[in-house]
Motif scaffolding. Structure first.
Motif, PDB file in Angstrom:
ATOM      1  N   GLU A 173       0.830  -1.211   0.000  1.00 54.30           N
ATOM      2  CA  GLU A 173       0.000   0.000   0.000  1.00 54.30           C
ATOM      3  C   GLU A 173       0.863   1.258   0.000  1.00 54.30           C
ATOM      4  O   GLU A 173       0.616   2.191  -0.769  1.00 54.30           O
ATOM      5  CB  GLU A 173      -0.938   0.006   1.206  1.00 54.30           C
ATOM      6  N   TYR A 174       1.866   1.288   0.861  1.00 54.49           N
ATOM      7  CA  TYR A 174       2.707   2.479   0.976  1.00 54.49           C
ATOM      8  C   TYR A 174       3.469   2.758  -0.322  1.00 54.49           C
ATOM      9  O   TYR A 174       3.439   3.868  -0.849  1.00 54.49           O
ATOM     10  CB  TYR A 174       3.687   2.319   2.149  1.00 54.49           C
ATOM     11  N   PHE A 175       4.142   1.751  -0.852  1.00 55.60           N
ATOM     12  CA  PHE A 175       4.950   1.970  -2.051  1.00 55.60           C
ATOM     13  C   PHE A 175       4.083   2.126  -3.305  1.00 55.60           C
ATOM     14  O   PHE A 175       4.486   2.812  -4.239  1.00 55.60           O
ATOM     15  CB  PHE A 175       6.017   0.886  -2.196  1.00 55.60           C
ATOM     16  N   SER A 176       2.887   1.552  -3.306  1.00 59.35           N
ATOM     17  CA  SER A 176       1.970   1.773  -4.429  1.00 59.35           C
ATOM     18  C   SER A 176       1.552   3.232  -4.494  1.00 59.35           C
ATOM     19  O   SER A 176       1.428   3.807  -5.572  1.00 59.35           O
ATOM     20  CB  SER A 176       0.725   0.888  -4.301  1.00 59.35           C
ATOM     21  N   ARG A 177       1.342   3.844  -3.316  1.00 60.96           N
ATOM     22  CA  ARG A 177       0.975   5.260  -3.286  1.00 60.96           C
ATOM     23  C   ARG A 177       2.075   6.133  -3.882  1.00 60.96           C
ATOM     24  O   ARG A 177       1.789   7.156  -4.492  1.00 60.96           O
ATOM     25  CB  ARG A 177       0.674   5.708  -1.860  1.00 60.96           C
ATOM     26  N   LEU A 178       3.322   5.726  -3.725  1.00 58.92           N
ATOM     27  CA  LEU A 178       4.430   6.503  -4.278  1.00 58.92           C
ATOM     28  C   LEU A 178       4.423   6.472  -5.806  1.00 58.92           C
ATOM     29  O   LEU A 178       5.000   7.349  -6.445  1.00 58.92           O
ATOM     30  CB  LEU A 178       5.772   5.979  -3.753  1.00 58.92           C
ATOM     31  N   ARG A 179       3.761   5.485  -6.392  1.00 60.55           N
ATOM     32  CA  ARG A 179       3.684   5.353  -7.848  1.00 60.55           C
ATOM     33  C   ARG A 179       2.491   6.103  -8.434  1.00 60.55           C
ATOM     34  O   ARG A 179       2.332   6.176  -9.636  1.00 60.55           O
ATOM     35  CB  ARG A 179       3.566   3.878  -8.237  1.00 60.55           C
ATOM     36  N   MET A 180       1.626   6.634  -7.591  1.00 62.32           N
ATOM     37  CA  MET A 180       0.381   7.245  -8.052  1.00 62.32           C
ATOM     38  C   MET A 180       0.588   8.651  -8.593  1.00 62.32           C
ATOM     39  O   MET A 180       1.521   9.347  -8.217  1.00 62.32           O
ATOM     40  CB  MET A 180      -0.614   7.342  -6.883  1.00 62.32           C
ATOM     41  N   SER A 181      -0.358   9.066  -9.408  1.00 62.59           N
ATOM     42  CA  SER A 181      -0.418  10.457  -9.826  1.00 62.59           C
ATOM     43  C   SER A 181      -0.874  11.277  -8.626  1.00 62.59           C
ATOM     44  O   SER A 181      -1.444  10.725  -7.670  1.00 62.59           O
ATOM     45  CB  SER A 181      -1.417  10.626 -10.969  1.00 62.59           C
ATOM     46  N   PRO A 182      -0.696  12.602  -8.645  1.00 62.47           N
ATOM     47  CA  PRO A 182      -1.169  13.414  -7.511  1.00 62.47           C
ATOM     48  C   PRO A 182      -2.653  13.217  -7.210  1.00 62.47           C
ATOM     49  O   PRO A 182      -3.034  13.096  -6.053  1.00 62.47           O
ATOM     50  CB  PRO A 182      -0.861  14.847  -7.967  1.00 62.47           C
ATOM     51  N   ALA A 183      -3.493  13.151  -8.250  1.00 60.55           N
ATOM     52  CA  ALA A 183      -4.930  12.980  -8.024  1.00 60.55           C
ATOM     53  C   ALA A 183      -5.225  11.630  -7.375  1.00 60.55           C
ATOM     54  O   ALA A 183      -6.052  11.530  -6.457  1.00 60.55           O
ATOM     55  CB  ALA A 183      -5.694  13.114  -9.338  1.00 60.55           C
ATOM     56  N   GLU A 184      -4.548  10.574  -7.835  1.00 61.39           N
ATOM     57  CA  GLU A 184      -4.744   9.247  -7.247  1.00 61.39           C
ATOM     58  C   GLU A 184      -4.278   9.221  -5.794  1.00 61.39           C
ATOM     59  O   GLU A 184      -4.919   8.622  -4.935  1.00 61.39           O
ATOM     60  CB  GLU A 184      -3.973   8.194  -8.041  1.00 61.39           C
ATOM     61  N   ALA A 185      -3.151   9.900  -5.513  1.00 61.60           N
ATOM     62  CA  ALA A 185      -2.609   9.926  -4.155  1.00 61.60           C
ATOM     63  C   ALA A 185      -3.574  10.623  -3.201  1.00 61.60           C
ATOM     64  O   ALA A 185      -3.804  10.158  -2.082  1.00 61.60           O
ATOM     65  CB  ALA A 185      -1.246  10.617  -4.143  1.00 61.60           C
ATOM     66  N   VAL A 186      -4.149  11.746  -3.638  1.00 65.89           N
ATOM     67  CA  VAL A 186      -5.107  12.463  -2.794  1.00 65.89           C
ATOM     68  C   VAL A 186      -6.336  11.606  -2.563  1.00 65.89           C
ATOM     69  O   VAL A 186      -6.824  11.483  -1.434  1.00 65.89           O
ATOM     70  CB  VAL A 186      -5.474  13.830  -3.412  1.00 65.89           C
ATOM     71  N   SER A 187      -6.855  10.982  -3.609  1.00 72.85           N
ATOM     72  CA  SER A 187      -8.031  10.125  -3.479  1.00 72.85           C
ATOM     73  C   SER A 187      -7.763   8.980  -2.507  1.00 72.85           C
ATOM     74  O   SER A 187      -8.598   8.660  -1.653  1.00 72.85           O
ATOM     75  CB  SER A 187      -8.424   9.585  -4.857  1.00 72.85           C
ATOM     76  N   ALA A 188      -6.584   8.373  -2.605  1.00 78.13           N
ATOM     77  CA  ALA A 188      -6.228   7.276  -1.693  1.00 78.13           C
ATOM     78  C   ALA A 188      -6.104   7.778  -0.261  1.00 78.13           C
ATOM     79  O   ALA A 188      -6.562   7.113   0.683  1.00 78.13           O
ATOM     80  CB  ALA A 188      -4.927   6.616  -2.138  1.00 78.13           C
ATOM     81  N   ALA A 189      -5.507   8.956  -0.066  1.00 77.83           N
ATOM     82  CA  ALA A 189      -5.344   9.512   1.281  1.00 77.83           C
ATOM     83  C   ALA A 189      -6.703   9.814   1.909  1.00 77.83           C
ATOM     84  O   ALA A 189      -6.935   9.524   3.087  1.00 77.83           O
ATOM     85  CB  ALA A 189      -4.488  10.770   1.228  1.00 77.83           C
ATOM     86  N   VAL A 190      -7.607  10.391   1.126  1.00 77.79           N
ATOM     87  CA  VAL A 190      -8.949  10.690   1.626  1.00 77.79           C
ATOM     88  C   VAL A 190      -9.676   9.385   1.963  1.00 77.79           C
ATOM     89  O   VAL A 190     -10.320   9.266   3.004  1.00 77.79           O
ATOM     90  CB  VAL A 190      -9.734  11.535   0.591  1.00 77.79           C
ATOM     91  N   GLY A 191      -9.551   8.384   1.100  1.00 76.01           N
ATOM     92  CA  GLY A 191     -10.171   7.085   1.353  1.00 76.01           C
ATOM     93  C   GLY A 191      -9.615   6.415   2.596  1.00 76.01           C
ATOM     94  O   GLY A 191     -10.365   5.856   3.399  1.00 76.01           O
ATOM     95  N   ASN A 192      -8.291   6.472   2.774  1.00 76.03           N
ATOM     96  CA  ASN A 192      -7.680   5.876   3.970  1.00 76.03           C
ATOM     97  C   ASN A 192      -8.137   6.589   5.233  1.00 76.03           C
ATOM     98  O   ASN A 192      -8.382   5.955   6.261  1.00 76.03           O
ATOM     99  CB  ASN A 192      -6.149   5.912   3.868  1.00 76.03           C
ATOM    100  N   ALA A 193      -8.252   7.924   5.178  1.00 72.98           N
ATOM    101  CA  ALA A 193      -8.731   8.678   6.337  1.00 72.98           C
ATOM    102  C   ALA A 193     -10.158   8.254   6.681  1.00 72.98           C
ATOM    103  O   ALA A 193     -10.498   8.058   7.852  1.00 72.98           O
ATOM    104  CB  ALA A 193      -8.667  10.174   6.053  1.00 72.98           C
TER     105      ALA A 193
END
Length: 196
Positions: A138-158
């Motif tokens: 999960e952590y390293f996959s987030r590093l591969r994401m686009s900015p929009a994907e990273a924000v969406s994942a962060a909001v979802g995780n929260a």
């Protein structure tokens, strides 16, 4: 996939030559982490533990115990790695290989997988807690994401952790992710609202 971590260690040592053992451990860890993030599977089946100086593969440690560095690694065979795994390990060596073992150790201390495995422990406390491959993925996959994907994942995780982020907070995160604003800029904006 490698038969075991020794195949990966053999490729690392064959490629880099003399390698201090802390650097070898961290390069094996990053190879596993990026393999999980890229292909969704483990590179080697051996467990990684969250030791004081960062991630350690006990099977490697037992083979180099007492040695500061190694020049060869005869326990493994890099030919057992398939092409994509060999390519990924070589990418890890190009990306991280110029860093020292101490630098790599400090990096792992700042990352979620090691910190998650050591939750509640002081950095100097001994531990042999395993680092969860799911957390690594999960952590390293987030590093591969686009900015929009990273924000969406962060909001979802929260949200999964019981926190609902407002649309304006998600927008602020997006500005940070794209480099439009720094985290310090956003914090200053938030504090300015409270001072008025």
């Amino acid at each position: 996939m490698a038969e075991n971590v020794h195949d990966v260690a053999s490729l690392i040592v064959t490629t880099l030559g003399d390698v201090d053992t802390m650097r070898l451990q961290k390069l094996a860890y990053y190879s596993q982490a990026w393999h999980l993030a890229t292909y969704g599977t483990v590179l080697f089946p051996d467990e990684i533990e969250a030791w004081t100086f960062g991630p350690v593969v006990p099977q490697l440690y037992s083979a180099h115990r007492g040695a500061y560095g190694v020049r060869t690694w005869v326990r493994g065979d890099p030919r057992r790695l398939d092409d994509r795994s060999r390519h990924l390990v070589n990418w890890v060596l190009e990306t991280y290989g110029q860093l020292t073992g101490e630098e790599l150790s400090r990096m792992t201390h700042a990352e979620a997988p090691w910190r998650h495995a050591r939750a509640g422990l002081d950095d100097s406390e001994r531990s042999n807690e395993p680092i969860d491959p799911t957390v690594m993925k999960e952590y390293f996959s987030r590093l591969r994401m686009s900015p929009a994907e990273a924000v969406s994942a962060a909001v979802g995780n929260a949200r999964l952790e019981g926190y609902e982020l407002s649309a304006s907070t998600a927008k602020q995160l997006g500005r940070i992710a794209t480099g439009e604003s720094s985290a310090d800029d956003i914090v200053r904006e938030i504090l300015a609202r409270y001072h008025h």
